[in-house]
Every structure is written in structure tokens, then in C-alpha cells.
Design a protein around this motif. Structure first.
Motif, PDB file in Angstrom:
ATOM      1  N   GLU A 122      39.711 -44.988  13.092  1.00 55.76           N
ATOM      2  CA  GLU A 122      39.749 -46.040  12.075  1.00 55.76           C
ATOM      3  C   GLU A 122      39.968 -45.476  10.667  1.00 55.76           C
ATOM      4  OE1 GLU A 122      36.817 -47.525  15.275  1.00 55.76           O
ATOM      5  OE2 GLU A 122      37.368 -45.641  14.306  1.00 55.76           O
ATOM      6  N   LEU A 123      39.718 -44.189  10.479  1.00 51.31           N
ATOM      7  CA  LEU A 123      39.855 -43.577   9.161  1.00 51.31           C
ATOM      8  C   LEU A 123      41.175 -42.823   9.051  1.00 51.31           C
ATOM      9  CD1 LEU A 123      36.246 -42.146   8.615  1.00 51.31           C
ATOM     10  CD2 LEU A 123      37.150 -44.388   7.963  1.00 51.31           C
ATOM     11  N   ASP A 124      41.776 -42.834   7.870  1.00 50.79           N
ATOM     12  CA  ASP A 124      43.041 -42.124   7.636  1.00 50.79           C
ATOM     13  C   ASP A 124      42.806 -40.649   7.369  1.00 50.79           C
ATOM     14  OD1 ASP A 124      44.530 -44.459   7.947  1.00 50.79           O
ATOM     15  OD2 ASP A 124      44.275 -45.005   5.829  1.00 50.79           O
ATOM     16  N   SER A 125      41.674 -40.322   6.759  1.00 53.59           N
ATOM     17  CA  SER A 125      41.344 -38.928   6.454  1.00 53.59           C
ATOM     18  C   SER A 125      39.876 -38.679   6.770  1.00 53.59           C
ATOM     19  CB  SER A 125      41.624 -38.617   4.984  1.00 53.59           C
ATOM     20  OG  SER A 125      40.833 -39.437   4.140  1.00 53.59           O
ATOM     21  N   ASP A 126      39.558 -37.380   6.812  1.00 54.07           N
ATOM     22  CA  ASP A 126      38.177 -37.019   7.166  1.00 54.07           C
ATOM     23  C   ASP A 126      37.756 -37.770   8.425  1.00 54.07           C
ATOM     24  OD1 ASP A 126      35.753 -35.732   6.963  1.00 54.07           O
ATOM     25  OD2 ASP A 126      34.916 -37.107   5.474  1.00 54.07           O
ATOM     26  N   ASN A 127      38.628 -37.759   9.429  1.00 49.33           N
ATOM     27  CA  ASN A 127      38.430 -38.605  10.606  1.00 49.33           C
ATOM     28  C   ASN A 127      38.075 -37.836  11.877  1.00 49.33           C
ATOM     29  OD1 ASN A 127      40.863 -37.389  10.976  1.00 49.33           O
ATOM     30  ND2 ASN A 127      42.058 -39.283  11.169  1.00 49.33           N
ATOM     31  N   ILE A 128      37.580 -36.624  11.704  1.00 44.41           N
ATOM     32  CA  ILE A 128      37.080 -35.862  12.855  1.00 44.41           C
ATOM     33  C   ILE A 128      35.723 -35.274  12.485  1.00 44.41           C
ATOM     34  CG2 ILE A 128      37.444 -33.921  14.413  1.00 44.41           C
ATOM     35  CD1 ILE A 128      40.403 -34.261  14.122  1.00 44.41           C
ATOM     36  N   VAL A 129      34.755 -35.496  13.340  1.00 43.94           N
ATOM     37  CA  VAL A 129      33.421 -34.921  13.152  1.00 43.94           C
ATOM     38  C   VAL A 129      33.272 -33.778  14.140  1.00 43.94           C
ATOM     39  CG1 VAL A 129      30.942 -35.333  13.284  1.00 43.94           C
ATOM     40  CG2 VAL A 129      32.452 -37.110  12.376  1.00 43.94           C
ATOM     41  N   PHE A 130      33.193 -32.553  13.607  1.00 47.19           N
ATOM     42  CA  PHE A 130      33.095 -31.373  14.450  1.00 47.19           C
ATOM     43  C   PHE A 130      31.627 -30.997  14.674  1.00 47.19           C
ATOM     44  CE2 PHE A 130      37.323 -30.933  12.568  1.00 47.19           C
ATOM     45  CZ  PHE A 130      38.091 -30.613  13.700  1.00 47.19           C
ATOM     46  N   ALA A 131      31.344 -30.492  15.847  1.00 44.05           N
ATOM     47  CA  ALA A 131      29.990 -30.015  16.150  1.00 44.05           C
ATOM     48  C   ALA A 131      29.763 -28.665  15.487  1.00 44.05           C
ATOM     49  CB  ALA A 131      29.805 -29.897  17.657  1.00 44.05           C
ATOM     50  N   GLN A 132      28.608 -28.514  14.891  1.00 41.36           N
ATOM     51  CA  GLN A 132      28.226 -27.245  14.275  1.00 41.36           C
ATOM     52  C   GLN A 132      27.553 -26.337  15.311  1.00 41.36           C
ATOM     53  OE1 GLN A 132      29.087 -26.495  11.000  1.00 41.36           O
ATOM     54  NE2 GLN A 132      30.242 -28.399  11.381  1.00 41.36           N
ATOM     55  N   PRO A 133      27.592 -25.015  15.089  1.00 37.90           N
ATOM     56  CA  PRO A 133      26.945 -24.095  16.031  1.00 37.90           C
ATOM     57  C   PRO A 133      25.481 -24.468  16.249  1.00 37.90           C
ATOM     58  CG  PRO A 133      28.274 -22.882  14.456  1.00 37.90           C
ATOM     59  CD  PRO A 133      28.255 -24.303  13.980  1.00 37.90           C
ATOM     60  N   GLY A 134      25.060 -24.457  17.484  1.00 39.40           N
ATOM     61  CA  GLY A 134      23.699 -24.833  17.841  1.00 39.40           C
ATOM     62  C   GLY A 134      23.620 -26.191  18.495  1.00 39.40           C
ATOM     63  N   PHE A 135      24.696 -26.991  18.360  1.00 38.26           N
ATOM     64  CA  PHE A 135      24.685 -28.321  18.973  1.00 38.26           C
ATOM     65  C   PHE A 135      24.728 -28.207  20.497  1.00 38.26           C
ATOM     66  CE2 PHE A 135      27.459 -31.511  21.033  1.00 38.26           C
ATOM     67  CZ  PHE A 135      26.604 -32.603  20.972  1.00 38.26           C
ATOM     68  N   SER A 136      23.918 -29.015  21.142  1.00 42.39           N
ATOM     69  CA  SER A 136      23.970 -29.155  22.589  1.00 42.39           C
ATOM     70  C   SER A 136      23.302 -30.474  22.958  1.00 42.39           C
ATOM     71  CB  SER A 136      23.274 -27.996  23.309  1.00 42.39           C
ATOM     72  OG  SER A 136      23.570 -28.028  24.698  1.00 42.39           O
ATOM     73  N   ILE A 137      23.394 -30.826  24.218  1.00 42.48           N
ATOM     74  CA  ILE A 137      22.799 -32.077  24.702  1.00 42.48           C
ATOM     75  C   ILE A 137      21.867 -31.778  25.860  1.00 42.48           C
ATOM     76  CG2 ILE A 137      23.280 -34.257  25.891  1.00 42.48           C
ATOM     77  CD1 ILE A 137      25.819 -34.502  24.293  1.00 42.48           C
ATOM     78  N   ILE A 138      20.670 -32.334  25.782  1.00 41.06           N
ATOM     79  CA  ILE A 138      19.744 -32.317  26.912  1.00 41.06           C
ATOM     80  C   ILE A 138      19.695 -33.725  27.480  1.00 41.06           C
ATOM     81  CG2 ILE A 138      17.418 -31.836  27.733  1.00 41.06           C
ATOM     82  CD1 ILE A 138      16.966 -30.086  25.304  1.00 41.06           C
ATOM     83  N   ALA A 139      20.107 -33.877  28.710  1.00 37.56           N
ATOM     84  CA  ALA A 139      20.060 -35.178  29.377  1.00 37.56           C
ATOM     85  C   ALA A 139      19.012 -35.143  30.475  1.00 37.56           C
ATOM     86  CB  ALA A 139      21.428 -35.529  29.962  1.00 37.56           C
ATOM     87  N   THR A 140      18.450 -36.306  30.770  1.00 37.90           N
ATOM     88  CA  THR A 140      17.532 -36.419  31.905  1.00 37.90           C
ATOM     89  C   THR A 140      18.075 -37.467  32.865  1.00 37.90           C
ATOM     90  OG1 THR A 140      16.151 -38.148  30.891  1.00 37.90           O
ATOM     91  CG2 THR A 140      15.546 -35.846  30.452  1.00 37.90           C
ATOM     92  N   ALA A 141      17.753 -37.290  34.131  1.00 40.38           N
ATOM     93  CA  ALA A 141      18.187 -38.247  35.145  1.00 40.38           C
ATOM     94  C   ALA A 141      17.109 -38.363  36.202  1.00 40.38           C
ATOM     95  CB  ALA A 141      19.514 -37.814  35.782  1.00 40.38           C
ATOM     96  N   ASN A 142      16.890 -39.570  36.644  1.00 40.45           N
ATOM     97  CA  ASN A 142      15.898 -39.865  37.671  1.00 40.45           C
ATOM     98  C   ASN A 142      16.560 -39.717  39.036  1.00 40.45           C
ATOM     99  OD1 ASN A 142      14.044 -41.041  39.421  1.00 40.45           O
ATOM    100  ND2 ASN A 142      13.456 -42.634  37.977  1.00 40.45           N
ATOM    101  N   SER A 143      16.032 -38.838  39.854  1.00 43.04           N
ATOM    102  CA  SER A 143      16.639 -38.619  41.165  1.00 43.04           C
ATOM    103  C   SER A 143      16.575 -39.859  42.042  1.00 43.04           C
ATOM    104  CB  SER A 143      15.943 -37.438  41.875  1.00 43.04           C
ATOM    105  OG  SER A 143      14.548 -37.651  41.962  1.00 43.04           O
ATOM    106  N   ARG A 144      15.669 -40.781  41.726  1.00 39.53           N
ATOM    107  CA  ARG A 144      15.587 -42.024  42.496  1.00 39.53           C
ATOM    108  C   ARG A 144      16.657 -43.032  42.089  1.00 39.53           C
ATOM    109  NH1 ARG A 144       9.643 -43.760  44.413  1.00 39.53           N
ATOM    110  NH2 ARG A 144       8.890 -41.706  45.035  1.00 39.53           N
ATOM    111  N   ASP A 145      17.380 -42.728  41.005  1.00 36.62           N
ATOM    112  CA  ASP A 145      18.448 -43.622  40.560  1.00 36.62           C
ATOM    113  C   ASP A 145      19.792 -43.277  41.183  1.00 36.62           C
ATOM    114  OD1 ASP A 145      16.801 -45.099  38.978  1.00 36.62           O
ATOM    115  OD2 ASP A 145      17.222 -43.985  37.145  1.00 36.62           O
TER     116      ASP A 145
END
Length: 370
Positions: A183-206
């Protein structure tokens, strides 16, 4: 902190984290606040061999290898998926890891059927868009985008409860490490900085609700958290959480070791019965997890404090157990009644102790609910 109903780990253990950071001279990945060794120590507690000037209490009770694998995964460029039955401490471990790594465990997305792509990317402040148009100022970043921009840990709870569209959006974030804002013409990408990661959880019963695609699975390292079956470990967990509860409510009430043994044995009996059951109708709807044990004990402690003689009794404990586990009527009540007559009654005659009063409390609770 006293004004918070539940303080996140980075606030609750702020003084301890500050001290660990001050004495930590081990190498740290990226912009991590603590080294992998100190993170493990913060979560699992200190030992004499660590040579520290103060004791660090254990906060998560489980196999050391699970914690080490989780830390190593977060030091790589892969996401971490904690998977297991309800009540196995997945979310608590994710919170502790985030608090130790970046001192922010609150960048959380809760996966539900209603979670959309906006929840993991960005949305817009409508009034600002109308007044000034679309810009970075009128954009509302998601917790995941905030984590990317600050090089922090983003958390995604109950990943398998979100739809495939949301899961697909997560693939590009984990792969490319950036989010495009077309939607933006400029400054339209957000880059991940060093150290970024994702912790996800999931229920094995699901499993089967919204199964993960093979593409998304490849971008996660899986750490499976088993149900705690060792009585000693389970007793430590329940005792640790109960002591926290008593401090939070400023309650001076003892939990007799004999009653803790009764609770642990009851759950062990009910788990064995569920394992031997021939169909789901013969099993309690409850997962009989350690978290549910803590809930039963919490209910009994509060009831004893507010409506009893400021003491925990076997009668109150049994009443709380029935009230907490009887979710289907009449199926669960019938299963609990069978347990009381087939297991608790003979045991109360043979062993005595707290079991006769526990039997009476269970019968009274079932009679009230029937």
C-alpha cells in the motif's frame, strides 16, 4: 508489579535477570541479553557446580535437553515449535525463553479460527488513513512485525488453530525475514533485525484441526514436550505453582504433603483408567494434565481460605477435583463415581489417612452435581 494481576516473566524476575546479565561473560548470539548458558540456568535453576554467588530458582520442570534444543534453535534462523498435550508448560517455556533472550515476552499472537493475516502482519488506523492517507505512521504493526523491527522474539500461541491462509503468511516471514507493505510507495518493506525469531506452540490434541503444511513444518524445529509422569517432578511443579499462588494472594496456608500425595495419586489413577478405557465415552474429557492438577489445588486452597477454617482439607480437595473434572454430565460424573467406589473406597479402608475424608468429599460433590 504489585498492581499487575499477572506480571510477565521479564517483570516478575527482573531483579534476577539483571543480576544474571551483570555476571554473564559468555558469548551471546545477536543482541541477546543473556548467553545460552545463562538462559538455561535462568529456566532450569542453578546448581552448586555453577559457582554463582546466589541461587537461581528452577522455573520450568522438564528435561534439560528440551531447553537446550529450544535455545539452539532460536540462535539459528529457524523458528521454534513447542508441541505437546494441554498443560505441559509449552507457553510458560516460551515466555521464559523470550524474557531471558530479549526481556519482552508480550509480543504474542493468539491463534484462533478468527485470526487473520493482519494479526501477524499489520493493519491500519482508519481515522488516520482518512485524515492523512496511508503511511508508516497510520500503520498498526502486529506483535510479529514489532518483534522483527526490534530483533526480538515473537510468539504465536496455538498455531494449528489458525487457518491455512494465516499459516501461509507465516511461511514468507520465516523464509524471507521481511514483510512487504504494497500500500505504500516508499519505505514499504519491514526487514527483520538480527535476533528476530518466532516461538510457536501447538496442541497435539488439535491434530486435524488445521494441520501444518510441509512448507511451514520445514521452517520450524520441533520440540515435543511430553506429559510429566514422574511423581517427584510433578510434585515439584505443583508445589512451585501453589507457592506462587499463595504469595500472590498473600495467603498463609499450609499444603500438607499428605494431601499433595493424595492429589498426585488421584491423577495417576485417573490417567491409568483413561489409558485402559476402550472408548472416549469411558474417559474424562479433561486431559488430566499437570496444569489441571494445579487448578484443582488452587481452587481448594482458595475455598479453604475464604470459606473454610483457613486450612486445606481432604474433603475440600475432593470437592474441587470433582468440580474441576466433571465437565460432561452425566458421563464424567459416572466415571468419577466409578473411580471413587472402585479405587478410593478400598484404599481408604486399607490405608486410612486422608483417604476416607477424600472419599466423603468426592461423594458429597457428586451428589450435589447429580
Amino acid at each position: 508489579m504489585s498492581d499487575l494481576l499477572r506480571a510477565p516473566a521479564e517483570i516478575k524476575y527482573a531483579e534476577e535477570l539483571d543480576w544474571l546479565e551483570s555476571v554473564d561473560d559468555n558469548p551471546k548470539p545477536f543482541s541477546w541479553r543473556l548467553s545460552p548458558k545463562m538462559i538455561r540456568l535462568f529456566i532450569l535453576g542453578s546448581e552448586r557446580s555453577d559457582g554463582l554467588d546466589r541461587e537461581i530458582a528452577q522455573k520450568w520442570f522438564g528435561d534439560r535437553s528440551f531447553v537446550e534444543r529450544a535455545i539452539v534453535t532460536l540462535a539459528s534462523d529457524r523458528g521454534l515449535l513447542l508441541i505437546g498435550d494441554p498443560g505441559t508448560g509449552k507457553s510458560w517455556l516460551a515466555e521464559l525463553l523470550s524474557a531471558a533472550i530479549c526481556r519482552n515476552s508480550t509480543l504474542v499472537v493468539q491463534g484462533t479460527a478468527g485470526t487473520t493475516e493482519d494479526h501477524i502482519k499489520y493493519s491500519w488506523n482508519v481515522s488516520m488513513v482518512i485524515a492523512k492517507g496511508q503511511s508508516r505512521e497510520s500503520m498498526i504493526p502486529s506483535p510479529i512485525m514489532n518483534a522483527m523491527e526490534t530483533g526480538a522474539i515473537g510468539r504465536f500461541e496455538e498455531l494449528t488453530r489458525s487457518t491455512s491462509d494465516v499459516q501461509d503468511a507465516l511461511i514468507s516471514i520465516l523464509s524471507e525475514k521481511y514483510i512487504s507493505v504494497p500500500e505504500l510507495d516508499s519505505d514499504n518493506i519491514v526487514f527483520a533485525q538480527p535476533g528476530f525469531s518466532i516461538i510457536a506452540t501447538a496442541n497435539s490434541r488439535d491434530r486435524g484441526v488445521n494441520d501444518l503444511s510441509s512448507a511451514l513444518k520445514r521452517r520450524f524445529n520441533f520440540v515435543r514436550i511430553p506429559v510429566v509422569t514422574n511423581k517427584k517432578s510433578e510434585a515439584e511443579i505443583v508445589r512451585f505453582r501453589t507457592e506462587e499462588l499463595l504469595r500472590r494472594h498473600q495467603i498463609e496456608l499450609d499444603v500438607p504433603p499428605t494431601l499433595l500425595d493424595v492429589l498426585l495419586q488421584s491423577f495417576a489413577d485417573l490417567r491409568a483408567s483413561a489409558a485402559a478405557a476402550g472408548s472416549d465415552d469411558e474417559k474424562l474429557e479433561s486431559a488430566l494434565s499437570t496444569a489441571e492438577q494445579i487448578g484443582v489445588l488452587e481452587d481448594a486452597v482458595l475455598h479453604g481460605n475464604f470459606f473454610g477454617e483457613r486450612a486445606l482439607t481432604a474433603h475440600t480437595l475432593a470437592s474441587s477435583l470433582v468440580g474441576s473434572l466433571a465437565r460432561r454430565e452425566p458421563e464424567d460424573l459416572a466415571i468419577l463415581n466409578k473411580y471413587l467406589h472402585g479405587v478410593v473406597e478400598p484404599r481408604s479402608k486399607e490405608e486410612g489417612g486422608s483417604w476416607p475424608e477424600f472419599l466423603e468429599g468426592g461423594r458429597d460433590a457428586i451428589a450435589t452435581l447429580s
